[in-house]
Design an enzyme around this catalytic site. Structure first.
Site, PDB file in Angstrom:
ATOM      1  N   ASP A 243       4.806   2.149   2.938  1.00  0.00           N
ATOM      2  CA  ASP A 243       5.148   0.787   2.519  1.00  0.00           C
ATOM      3  C   ASP A 243       5.129   0.661   0.996  1.00  0.00           C
ATOM      4  O   ASP A 243       4.607   1.525   0.285  1.00  0.00           O
ATOM      5  CB  ASP A 243       4.131  -0.175   3.161  1.00  0.00           C
ATOM      6  CG  ASP A 243       4.720  -1.552   3.429  1.00  0.00           C
ATOM      7  OD1 ASP A 243       5.742  -1.906   2.820  1.00  0.00           O
ATOM      8  OD2 ASP A 243       4.130  -2.270   4.258  1.00  0.00           O
TER       9      ASP A 243
ATOM     10  N   ASP B 252      10.989  -7.476   7.476  1.00  0.00           N
ATOM     11  CA  ASP B 252       9.770  -8.039   8.067  1.00  0.00           C
ATOM     12  C   ASP B 252      10.108  -9.142   9.052  1.00  0.00           C
ATOM     13  O   ASP B 252       9.234  -9.603   9.783  1.00  0.00           O
ATOM     14  CB  ASP B 252       8.864  -8.605   6.965  1.00  0.00           C
ATOM     15  CG  ASP B 252       7.918  -7.557   6.413  1.00  0.00           C
ATOM     16  OD1 ASP B 252       7.842  -6.464   7.002  1.00  0.00           O
ATOM     17  OD2 ASP B 252       7.253  -7.838   5.402  1.00  0.00           O
TER      18      ASP B 252
HETATM   19  C1  GLA Z   1       4.567  -5.150   4.724  1.00  0.00           C
HETATM   20  C2  GLA Z   1       5.319  -4.477   5.836  1.00  0.00           C
HETATM   21  C3  GLA Z   1       4.775  -4.948   7.162  1.00  0.00           C
HETATM   22  C4  GLA Z   1       3.307  -4.606   7.232  1.00  0.00           C
HETATM   23  C5  GLA Z   1       2.567  -5.209   6.068  1.00  0.00           C
HETATM   24  C6  GLA Z   1       1.130  -4.720   6.009  1.00  0.00           C
HETATM   25  O1  GLA Z   1       4.820  -6.511   4.677  1.00  0.00           O
HETATM   26  O2  GLA Z   1       6.687  -4.727   5.730  1.00  0.00           O
HETATM   27  O3  GLA Z   1       5.491  -4.346   8.212  1.00  0.00           O
HETATM   28  O4  GLA Z   1       3.166  -3.196   7.237  1.00  0.00           O
HETATM   29  O5  GLA Z   1       3.172  -4.893   4.830  1.00  0.00           O
HETATM   30  O6  GLA Z   1       0.441  -5.226   4.946  1.00  0.00           O
END
Ligand code: GLA
Length: 740
Positions: A471, A541
């Site tokens: 990430d 997301d």
């Molecule tokens: C980001 C990612 C999510 C999740 C969060 C965790 O927003 O896109 O899928 O992994 O971080 O903090």
């Protein structure tokens, strides 16, 4: 496929029967572009397509001559591809042809991701050397034509062949002039949770662009630019695409000049960029991938899907079936312990899911997003027996085990920050701007990349880990590096991305069996650059099925289904509050790399049965859904956007799955036929609706239909007037087609 050199016309012609790219060394030695687009016959001179008797700009300022990789200061007042500040402070540059070399295959670019070939007969390349005598600047432009696609990949290498240092302030990957400006600029734009929405605007005189200055390609714009004629559709009409294999600050620009020609520029964003070249040093631009279609947007997309899936993505997972995963993020957020995770995994295993992914919150003392990034040690409060024990319990269930990491970040509340406060990016004497309570590590510094490689390698060898979600949750502010002297701070952003690529390259080489999925708060760095290391990415997301229609449709302009992570989540949806049927959520997520993002222990018995059936459906059609060719049928960006339809077809055209989605139900609807594409008109297909129901749509279509009929008349989407109400909003219907 060939590259021809015609010495008398001084013309280079790259052609493969699908696209032609014709360059010519003009009378003054500069590189002209005679044609890029429709395939032209080999063995002819196209010199007349340029201006005859052209004597250089000195006598004819502003001439709309079509150039390739133009420079500034010589009377071409359009934006240049290359600007170099020289020892005397000036930036005038006049590149002149020196030589060229035609070579089979395609070379890589040191330190940068790029498309590749597996055998030399898949492509031919030409390296053209240009030089500016007064400064000693040398440029090598490399163009590759692929055998099987209407695609040209190109890149520039700039070398300081002079005796004093120079400073690059613009070094585009591609720049070229098209002979008219009757285009719509199609861009993929949006924001967090609504990435890659299709936006069209008509070109107008002057410059129009998309760009990033965030240190990442960004949620806001894809690093690409598509030009389409106003009348171009999915299946007819001309279109060009320009896609940058890069993950940092970019610029994608179309400039309409005074004589209605269009200059396209694509590359590292010149804003804030400056790269010092000492004598003898060289700079490589990222690769730009250009495509042309005379047959609508579908042909462009098909070309990128094939190239990016098979000759940009790499590694042991490139061609392997990707596992159906369950990720605990939306299921638990930071609130979990070993028992809870094993409970979720156990239910998931019983439903047929293949991989359990432990998301954020397993390390340091991270109960929320304020702490611990950088401390990649297991949190023994939550997981007293360590990652290894958890991973073994999960692999003993028969699932793979995956782990979330965010290597590039550091929390101020962390051991790493206490030990190395100077590793976080910032400008001395200025406060650092926090975002999501975190700072960014300076990956332009090799010692920090080394540290991350060491600590992450320790994590990855410590347990049976078969998947990593990498990430990156914030963009860069106060860009500066302690590792660079003042006159090289303009190199920071690019060096940061080179550091990211270096870390990715080292980790993927050290752990070739691990499947990497890239992520940046969803689609904040969903780009061809990272696809070279991680063959799939978390598309957004936003897990709401209705929002995903637009996001996945937009991404499909350039990216294959095998690159798009798509998950079913719980309702009410965590991003929109919307309640969509479970079947609809799956019917959207099937068109991507499928998974779940919820606490499976909360599913009712009825839902569990439904999920088990979805998992079985995806497994039965996985090869088609991950590797088939994706065909867009009805756009969520056109008309009122209420209906979306797409399909995926196998290479042999014997199998297909059609997805139809209707956002809002409307009473007393009109006649509705969905015409399919790319089927074999001579074959008969058995049509099986999914999920199986009892409505008229299912009944009317569940039969054997000719490929010709499905293309010319289509599937029936008419609903019996009495059944409309039963369907409700957010309705989805799939049709599985199997050749008899
Ligand atoms: C980001 C990612 C999510 C999740 C969060 C965790 O927003 O896109 O899928 O992994 O971080 O903090």
């Amino acid at each position: 496929m060939a590259i021809e050199w015609d010495g008398s016309a001084r013309q280079l012609h790259l052609q493969n029967g699908q696209v032609s790219y014709v360059l010519r060394v003009l009378e003054d030695g500069s590189l002209g572009l005679l044609h890029f687009g429709a395939p032209l016959a080999a063995g002819r001179s196209y010199r007349h397509l340029g201006r005859s008797g052209f004597a250089g700009f000195s006598n004819r300022l502003d001439d709309p001559i079509a150039l390739d990789y133009p420079t500034a200061g010589g009377g071409d007042y359009r934006m240049p591809a290359l600007v170099i500040q020289q020892a005397d402070g000036t930036s005038v540059l006049a590149l002149r042809y020196v030589s060229h070399r035609i070579v089979p295959g395609k070379a890589g670019i040191a330190g940068l991701p790029s498309t590749y070939v597996e055998s030399a007969d898949e492509a031919t390349s030409v390296e053209i050397r240009l030089a500016d005598a007064p400064s000693g600047v040398e440029v090598q432009l490399t163009y590759t034509i692929f055998r099987d696609q209407p695609i040209i990949a190109r890149q520039a290498r700039v070398r300081n062949g002079g005796s004093t240092r120079v400073r690059l302030t613009t070094a585009m990957s591609a720049s070229l002039d098209l002979p008219d400006s009757d285009w719509l600029l199609l861009q993929l734009s949006g924001a967090w949770a609504r990435e890659r929405h299709v936006t069209n605007r008509r070109l107008a005189p002057g410059r129009q662009s998309t760009a990033s200055l965030r240190g990442a390609s960004g949620h806001e714009h894809d690093p690409s630019l598509i030009l389409r004629r106003p009348a171009t559709t999915e299946t007819a009409g001309e279109a060009y695409a320009f896609s940058l294999v890069y993950s940092g600050n970019f610029l994608a620009e179309a400039e309409v000049g005074p004589f209605a020609t269009t200059r396209v520029r694509l590359g590292i964003n010149p804003e804030g960029f400056g790269w010092v070249l000492e004598p003898g040093e060289a700079f490589n631009t990222p690769e730009a991938v250009l495509a042309y279609s005379a047959h609508g947007l579908a042909r462009l997309s098909a070309a990128y899907h094939a190239l990016y899936r098979e000759r940009l993505a790499r590694g042991s997972w490139r061609d392997r079936p990707r596992p159906i995963l369950i990720n605990n993020w939306e299921g638990t957020y930071f609130d979990f312990d070993e028992a809870k995770l094993v409970e979720i995994a156990t239910v998931a295993r019983d439903l047929g899911i293949e991989l359990f992914v432990l998301d954020d919150g397993w390390f340091g003392a991270r109960d929320d997003d304020t702490t611990s990034l950088g401390d990649w040690m297991v949190d023994r409060r939550k997981l007293p027996n360590g990652i290894d024990c958890l991973a073994r319990r999960i692999t003993d269930l028969g699932l793979g085990f995956g782990l979330w990491i965010e290597p590039e970040m550091v929390s101020q509340q962390s051991r790493l920050f206490a030990e190395h406060p100077d590793w976080a990016i910032g400008v001395a004497g200025r406060p650092r701007t926090e975002s999501r309570q975190q700072l960014v590590l300076d990956l332009s510094r090799p010692e920090i990349v080394d540290h991350l490689f060491t600590v992450l390698s320790e994590v990855l060898v410590s347990a049976p880990i078969s998947y990593v979600k990498w990430d990156m949750n914030r963009n860069i502010t106060e860009p500066a590096s302690l590792g660079l002297p003042p006159d090289r701070q303009g190199e920071f952003f690019h060096r940061y991305i080179l550091g990211v690529y270096d870390l990715y390259a080292r980790l993927t080489a050290a752990f070739p069996e691990i499947l990497f999925e890239s992520c940046a708060g969803g689609g904040g760095r969903f780009d061809p650059g990272l696809l070279a290391y991680a063959p799939q990415a978390w598309t957004s997301d936003d897990t709401d099925a209705i929002e995903r229609l637009r996001i996945q449709w937009g991404a499909s302009l350039l990216y294959p289904l095998s690159s798009m992570g798509a998950h079913v989540s719980a309702v009410p949806n965590h991003q929109t509050g919307r309640r969509t049927p479970l079947a609809t959520r799956a019917a959207v997520a099937f068109f991507g790399v499928f998974g779940y993002e919820l606490d499976a222990t909360n599913l009712s018995a009825v839902e569990r049965a439904e999920v088990a059936e979805q998992v079985a459906f995806y497994k039965a059609h996985r090869d088609l859904l991950q590797r088939g060719s994706f065909v867009r049928l009805r756009s969520p960006f056109e008309d009122d956007g209420n209906e979306t339809a797409w399909m995926v077809v196998s290479e042999d055209r014997r199998q297909a799955i059609v997805g139809f989605y209707r956002t809002l139900n409307r009473p007393n609807p009109g006649v509705n036929r969905l015409r399919l594409r790319d089927l074999d008109p001579a074959r008969a297909y058995r049509v099986t609706p999914w999920p199986a129901g009892t409505g008229t749509v299912e009944r009317d279509n569940a039969a054997v239909r000719g490929g010709d009929e499905l293309a010319e008349i289509g599937l029936f989407l008419d609903v019996d007037r009495h059944e409309t109400a039963g369907q409700g909003d957010y309705w989805a219907q799939l049709f599985v087609l199997e050749a008899e």
